[in-house]
Design a protein around this motif. Structure first.
Motif, PDB file in Angstrom:
ATOM      1  N   GLY A  62       0.803  -1.234   0.000  1.00 44.25           N
ATOM      2  CA  GLY A  62       0.000   0.000   0.000  1.00 44.25           C
ATOM      3  C   GLY A  62       0.829   1.274   0.000  1.00 44.25           C
ATOM      4  N   GLY A  63       2.140   1.155  -0.197  1.00 50.44           N
ATOM      5  CA  GLY A  63       2.966   2.361  -0.318  1.00 50.44           C
ATOM      6  C   GLY A  63       3.574   2.843   0.992  1.00 50.44           C
ATOM      7  N   GLY A  64       3.407   2.067   2.064  1.00 47.34           N
ATOM      8  CA  GLY A  64       4.005   2.464   3.343  1.00 47.34           C
ATOM      9  C   GLY A  64       5.510   2.216   3.344  1.00 47.34           C
ATOM     10  N   LYS A  65       6.243   3.146   3.912  1.00 42.03           N
ATOM     11  CA  LYS A  65       7.701   2.951   4.058  1.00 42.03           C
ATOM     12  C   LYS A  65       8.024   2.634   5.519  1.00 42.03           C
ATOM     13  N   TRP A  66       7.158   3.063   6.412  1.00 44.43           N
ATOM     14  CA  TRP A  66       7.342   2.824   7.839  1.00 44.43           C
ATOM     15  C   TRP A  66       6.136   2.026   8.352  1.00 44.43           C
ATOM     16  N   ALA A  67       6.365   1.208   9.377  1.00 49.40           N
ATOM     17  CA  ALA A  67       5.252   0.593  10.112  1.00 49.40           C
ATOM     18  C   ALA A  67       5.187   1.312  11.459  1.00 49.40           C
ATOM     19  N   HIS A  68       4.036   1.896  11.755  1.00 46.73           N
ATOM     20  CA  HIS A  68       3.850   2.602  13.031  1.00 46.73           C
ATOM     21  C   HIS A  68       3.314   1.585  14.037  1.00 46.73           C
ATOM     22  N   ILE A  69       4.052   1.424  15.129  1.00 51.70           N
ATOM     23  CA  ILE A  69       3.749   0.345  16.082  1.00 51.70           C
ATOM     24  C   ILE A  69       3.394   0.971  17.428  1.00 51.70           C
ATOM     25  N   ASP A  70       2.118   0.920  17.767  1.00 50.83           N
ATOM     26  CA  ASP A  70       1.604   1.580  18.968  1.00 50.83           C
ATOM     27  C   ASP A  70       1.712   0.656  20.175  1.00 50.83           C
ATOM     28  N   VAL A  71       2.560   1.033  21.114  1.00 53.78           N
ATOM     29  CA  VAL A  71       2.724   0.235  22.333  1.00 53.78           C
ATOM     30  C   VAL A  71       1.930   0.906  23.447  1.00 53.78           C
TER      31      VAL A  71
ATOM     32  N   THR B   2      10.363  -8.145   7.686  1.00 57.97           N
ATOM     33  CA  THR B   2      10.279  -6.980   6.796  1.00 57.97           C
ATOM     34  C   THR B   2      11.466  -6.037   6.988  1.00 57.97           C
ATOM     35  N   ASP B   3      11.706  -5.238   5.941  1.00 56.51           N
ATOM     36  CA  ASP B   3      12.732  -4.178   6.062  1.00 56.51           C
ATOM     37  C   ASP B   3      12.090  -2.809   6.311  1.00 56.51           C
ATOM     38  N   LEU B   4      10.772  -2.762   6.497  1.00 53.66           N
ATOM     39  CA  LEU B   4      10.119  -1.472   6.789  1.00 53.66           C
ATOM     40  C   LEU B   4      10.774  -0.823   8.011  1.00 53.66           C
ATOM     41  N   VAL B   5      10.806   0.502   8.013  1.00 52.42           N
ATOM     42  CA  VAL B   5      11.281   1.220   9.204  1.00 52.42           C
ATOM     43  C   VAL B   5      10.263   1.005  10.323  1.00 52.42           C
ATOM     44  N   PHE B   6      10.727   0.613  11.490  1.00 54.27           N
ATOM     45  CA  PHE B   6       9.824   0.417  12.632  1.00 54.27           C
ATOM     46  C   PHE B   6       9.780   1.692  13.475  1.00 54.27           C
TER      47      PHE B   6
ATOM     48  N   LYS C  39      16.546  -3.192  20.998  1.00 57.82           N
ATOM     49  CA  LYS C  39      16.972  -4.578  20.718  1.00 57.82           C
ATOM     50  C   LYS C  39      15.909  -5.343  19.934  1.00 57.82           C
ATOM     51  N   SER C  40      14.647  -5.026  20.184  1.00 56.50           N
ATOM     52  CA  SER C  40      13.583  -5.754  19.480  1.00 56.50           C
ATOM     53  C   SER C  40      13.453  -5.306  18.026  1.00 56.50           C
ATOM     54  N   GLY C  41      14.134  -4.208  17.659  1.00 53.15           N
ATOM     55  CA  GLY C  41      14.131  -3.822  16.240  1.00 53.15           C
ATOM     56  C   GLY C  41      13.575  -2.450  15.940  1.00 53.15           C
ATOM     57  N   ALA C  42      13.342  -1.622  16.953  1.00 51.90           N
ATOM     58  CA  ALA C  42      12.811  -0.269  16.690  1.00 51.90           C
ATOM     59  C   ALA C  42      13.871   0.587  16.006  1.00 51.90           C
ATOM     60  N   ASP C  43      13.441   1.334  14.995  1.00 52.54           N
ATOM     61  CA  ASP C  43      14.330   2.321  14.362  1.00 52.54           C
ATOM     62  C   ASP C  43      14.105   3.690  14.998  1.00 52.54           C
ATOM     63  N   TYR C  44      12.852   4.090  15.075  1.00 55.24           N
ATOM     64  CA  TYR C  44      12.461   5.313  15.790  1.00 55.24           C
ATOM     65  C   TYR C  44      11.780   4.893  17.089  1.00 55.24           C
ATOM     66  N   ILE C  45      12.106   5.555  18.171  1.00 54.84           N
ATOM     67  CA  ILE C  45      11.374   5.343  19.433  1.00 54.84           C
ATOM     68  C   ILE C  45      10.817   6.703  19.856  1.00 54.84           C
ATOM     69  N   THR C  46       9.498   6.774  19.894  1.00 53.40           N
ATOM     70  CA  THR C  46       8.818   8.028  20.254  1.00 53.40           C
ATOM     71  C   THR C  46       8.100   7.816  21.570  1.00 53.40           C
ATOM     72  N   PHE C  47       8.306   8.742  22.497  1.00 52.81           N
ATOM     73  CA  PHE C  47       7.612   8.646  23.788  1.00 52.81           C
ATOM     74  C   PHE C  47       6.726   9.877  23.962  1.00 52.81           C
ATOM     75  N   GLN C  48       5.787   9.763  24.904  1.00 51.90           N
ATOM     76  CA  GLN C  48       4.862  10.869  25.155  1.00 51.90           C
ATOM     77  C   GLN C  48       5.513  11.894  26.081  1.00 51.90           C
ATOM     78  N   TRP C  49       5.449  13.148  25.698  1.00 54.62           N
ATOM     79  CA  TRP C  49       5.967  14.235  26.528  1.00 54.62           C
ATOM     80  C   TRP C  49       5.368  14.151  27.934  1.00 54.62           C
ATOM     81  N   GLU C  50       4.097  13.757  28.028  1.00 56.29           N
ATOM     82  CA  GLU C  50       3.362  13.778  29.296  1.00 56.29           C
ATOM     83  C   GLU C  50       3.754  12.623  30.213  1.00 56.29           C
ATOM     84  N   ALA C  51       4.515  11.643  29.679  1.00 55.44           N
ATOM     85  CA  ALA C  51       4.790  10.424  30.443  1.00 55.44           C
ATOM     86  C   ALA C  51       6.016  10.530  31.338  1.00 55.44           C
ATOM     87  N   THR C  52       6.753  11.643  31.242  1.00 59.85           N
ATOM     88  CA  THR C  52       7.975  11.776  32.038  1.00 59.85           C
ATOM     89  C   THR C  52       8.284  13.264  32.218  1.00 59.85           C
ATOM     90  N   VAL C  53       9.092  13.584  33.222  1.00 63.25           N
ATOM     91  CA  VAL C  53       9.603  14.961  33.277  1.00 63.25           C
ATOM     92  C   VAL C  53      11.019  15.003  32.703  1.00 63.25           C
TER      93      VAL C  53
END
Ligand code: DX5
Ligand code: ZN
Length: 211
Positions: A29-38, A61-65, A83-97
């Protein structure tokens, strides 16, 4: 010159009994990244998947995780998500100071660092951390569930971020997440989004990527 936008379909709306099939759908479907919601059942009410599931998908897959942590205490799990294979790791601003510390941790393990804002958090909250990040994820729905309606007021955060990025000479990507479908995509693209996350509209077939 403006780069081509990236489609990052969200696995949250895929068939969880066939996640490798979902990766194929993203590739076709043309995706280059897979967005993985934890989701951890604490920061948001639902629980989705974590490191073991991501590891087994990594082999398929070789998709960007593009891992989006909707979890409390993100600092506890940065290394294991890398280690599990994340390329980008995004966290919520509200989850930490400790935004700066978490971004440093993400870089130390060799991943790209993203920070995300819930609808009620203003762009100004990012002023001290923007020079350090690789991606800002603008949430256009309240986190926790797929299939919600885009909150229009949040779209202006994308143009605010574009303006600040230019003024400060930075190059982080601007990603947008929540309620993106064939009707709403134009407004977020014209506001300047670089990465388009789409869950329910992509996996239902309503939203086709042709950008
Ligand atoms: C919501 C998640 C999103 C979700 C988007 O908390 O962060 O990534 O999958 O789903 P849609 O595209 O259906 O709004
Ligand atoms: Zn997400």
């Amino acid at each position: 010159m403006k780069k081509e936008p990236i489609l990052a379909p969200s696995l949250l709306s895929a068939d969880f009994s066939d996640l490798s099939g979902a990766l194929k759908m993203i590739e076709k479907g043309g995706g280059k990244w897979a967005h993985i919601d934890v989701m951890d059942g604490v920061f948001v009410p639902q629980i989705t998947y974590g490191q073991p599931v991501i590891s087994s998908l990594r082999a398929k897959t070789d998709l960007v995780f593009d891992v989006h942590l909707m979890t409390v205490s993100p600092e506890l799990s940065i290394e294991s998500f890398k280690k599990s294979g994340a390329d980008y790791i995004t966290f919520q601003w509200e989850a930490t100071v400790h935004h700066h510390r978490v971004v440093q941790q993400i870089h130390e393990v060799g991943a790209k660092a993203g920070i995300s804002l819930v609808p009620s958090t203003p762009v100004s909250a990012l002023s001290e951390i923007l020079p350090e990040v690789d991606l800002v994820l603008v949430m256009t729905v309240n986190p926790g569930f797929g299939g919600q309606k885009l909150i229009e007021r949040c779209v202006s955060k994308i143009s605010q971020l574009c303006e600040i990025r230019e003024k400060m000479g930075l190059d982080f990507k601007i990603s947008v997440d929540g309620g993106i479908n064939s009707k709403t995509v134009e407004s977020v693209l014209s506001a300047g989004a670089d990465v388009i996350v789409s869950g329910s509209a992509f996996f239902s077939g309503e939203f086709k990527w042709n950008y």
